[in-house]
Design a protein around this motif. Structure first.
Motif, PDB file in Angstrom:
ATOM      1  N   HIS A 107       0.833  -1.205   0.000  1.00  0.00           N
ATOM      2  CA  HIS A 107       0.000   0.000   0.000  1.00  0.00           C
ATOM      3  C   HIS A 107       0.869   1.258   0.000  1.00  0.00           C
ATOM      4  N   ARG A 108       0.788   2.026  -1.057  1.00  0.00           N
ATOM      5  CA  ARG A 108       1.624   3.234  -1.261  1.00  0.00           C
ATOM      6  C   ARG A 108       3.117   2.889  -1.197  1.00  0.00           C
ATOM      7  N   GLY A 109       3.473   1.706  -1.671  1.00  0.00           N
ATOM      8  CA  GLY A 109       4.843   1.210  -1.511  1.00  0.00           C
ATOM      9  C   GLY A 109       4.945   0.582  -0.133  1.00  0.00           C
ATOM     10  N   ILE A 142      -6.644   6.341  -8.999  1.00  0.00           N
ATOM     11  CA  ILE A 142      -6.848   7.738  -9.410  1.00  0.00           C
ATOM     12  C   ILE A 142      -7.633   8.436  -8.304  1.00  0.00           C
ATOM     13  N   LYS A 143      -6.988   9.424  -7.701  1.00  0.00           N
ATOM     14  CA  LYS A 143      -7.666  10.172  -6.640  1.00  0.00           C
ATOM     15  C   LYS A 143      -8.801  10.986  -7.239  1.00  0.00           C
ATOM     16  N   ASP A 144      -9.817  11.179  -6.438  1.00  0.00           N
ATOM     17  CA  ASP A 144     -10.977  11.917  -6.918  1.00  0.00           C
ATOM     18  C   ASP A 144     -10.590  13.371  -7.192  1.00  0.00           C
ATOM     19  N   VAL A 149      -9.025  -6.188  -0.284  1.00  0.00           N
ATOM     20  CA  VAL A 149      -9.405  -5.392   0.883  1.00  0.00           C
ATOM     21  C   VAL A 149      -8.247  -4.512   1.359  1.00  0.00           C
ATOM     22  N   TYR A 150      -8.573  -3.255   1.662  1.00  0.00           N
ATOM     23  CA  TYR A 150      -7.584  -2.334   2.236  1.00  0.00           C
ATOM     24  C   TYR A 150      -8.050  -1.891   3.621  1.00  0.00           C
ATOM     25  N   THR A 151      -7.200  -1.376   4.457  1.00  0.00           N
ATOM     26  CA  THR A 151      -5.768  -1.638   4.562  1.00  0.00           C
ATOM     27  C   THR A 151      -5.604  -2.574   5.744  1.00  0.00           C
TER      28      THR A 151
HETATM   29  O1  G3P Z   1      -6.461   1.256  -2.998  1.00  0.00           O
HETATM   30  C1  G3P Z   1      -6.555   0.942  -1.653  1.00  0.00           C
HETATM   31  C2  G3P Z   1      -6.355   2.151  -0.771  1.00  0.00           C
HETATM   32  O2  G3P Z   1      -5.206   2.828  -1.168  1.00  0.00           O
HETATM   33  C3  G3P Z   1      -7.523   3.098  -0.810  1.00  0.00           C
HETATM   34  O3  G3P Z   1      -7.469   4.093   0.145  1.00  0.00           O
HETATM   35  O4  G3P Z   1      -7.003   6.329   1.002  1.00  0.00           O
HETATM   36  O5  G3P Z   1      -5.244   4.590   1.134  1.00  0.00           O
HETATM   37  O6  G3P Z   1      -5.850   5.603  -1.049  1.00  0.00           O
HETATM   38  P1  G3P Z   1      -6.342   5.189   0.305  1.00  0.00           P
END
Ligand code: G3P
Ligand code: MG
Length: 272
Positions: free
Chosen positions: A17-19, A145-147, A244-246
């Motif tokens: 997640h995010r690296g 892709i962020k909103d 599923v996150y996170t």
């Molecule tokens: O894609 C899973 C997760 O990254 C979604 O939530 O806020 O960490 O980008 P967020």
């Protein structure tokens, strides 16, 4: 070949997640380098600079993950979209991690602190350069892709991301997800062969199975907080993958895999 052919059929997947964001600053090159060999896929977030460069950052603002407050030319509220890419390049996206130790991992491990001290300044990454790195290292990616609905990039966000994926010839190596399901529809219309996934938090859309079929997704990516065994079984029976996150506790990851969850997004890929 389709996206899921990158993995063995019944394998459960660990997504960084995010690296590897518990041991490196999130969404930086150092975090993606650390992910190599520790996960099946990396996830990262895409926003836009004022001049329309797709950049890798989670928040709408620069404050939490950079040293922006030390730079006089930047002003609160430090919106990413208010600055050109050339300006964003002046910021350091790594030092906050050492100062804040957001996961307590540095305190626990002296070696980690000295590794972090040796790292160069972490500049903002573009989607273009990150995809080049991932392709070279044969790493599969989940591009979130962020909103951008509050910005002038709302209409072009999905198209721009797709353009960069196509430039790198990585359509089989990426899954594109978003909480903004309009972007998924746009991607499906432009490139129906690309893998897309619906992110969801807080509550599930009504008539979920029908809703997902309408989006043409194969994957539903819910927040751990709204995931239970009944949901996973229902979606699996209807032919969907659930990712599923996170999820950071090994026992939770095992529980989810036993329920039939395909992948988990974790901040601790190095431990799983
Ligand atoms: O894609 C899973 C997760 O990254 C979604 O939530 O806020 O960490 O980008 P967020
Ligand atoms: Mg994300």
């Amino acid at each position: 070949m389709n996206f899921w052919d990158n993995f063995e059929k019944d394998k459960h997947l660990i997504i960084a997640h995010r690296g590897a964001r518990s041991i490196r600053a999130e969404n930086t090159m150092s975090a993606f380098v650390q992910s190599l060999g520790k996960c099946d896929m990396v996830e990262f977030d895409v926003g836009f600079s004022r001049d329309g460069v797709a950049v890798i950052i989670h928040d709408d603002t620069l404050e939490r993950t950079s040293d922006v407050r030390d730079h006089k030319e930047f002003k609160a509220p430090y919106n990413v979209v208010d600055y050109d890419y050339a300006q964003l390049l002046k910021l350091d996206f790594g030092s906050w991690f050492v100062k804040e130790d957001p996961f307590g991992t540095i305190k626990k491990d002296e070696g980690l602190k000295s590794e972090l001290d040796k790292l160069d300044i972490q500049r903002i990454l573009t989607l273009d350069e990150l995809l080049a790195f991932l392709k070279k290292n044969k790493m599969i990616a989940n591009i979130e892709i962020k909103d951008a609905k509050e910005t002038r990039f709302d209409e072009i966000a999905a198209k721009e991301v797709l353009k960069i994926v196509e430039k790198h010839n990585m359509k089989d190596m990426v899954c594109i997800s978003s909480f903004n399901h309009e972007y998924l529809k746009q991607i499906h219309d432009l490139a129906p062969d690309i893998e897309i996934a619906a992110l969801q938090e807080d509550h599930h859309p009504a008539n979920l199975v029908e809703y997902l079929k309408g989006l043409h997704v194969k994957s539903y990516n819910p927040d751990f907080d709204i995931t239970d065994e009944t949901l996973v079984k229902k979606l699996n029976n209807a032919g969907f993958f659930v990712n599923v996150y996170t999820v950071n506790k090994r026992s939770d990851i095992e529980k989810l895999f036993n329920w039939g969850v395909k992948s988990v997004f974790t901040d601790f890929p190095q431990e799983n």
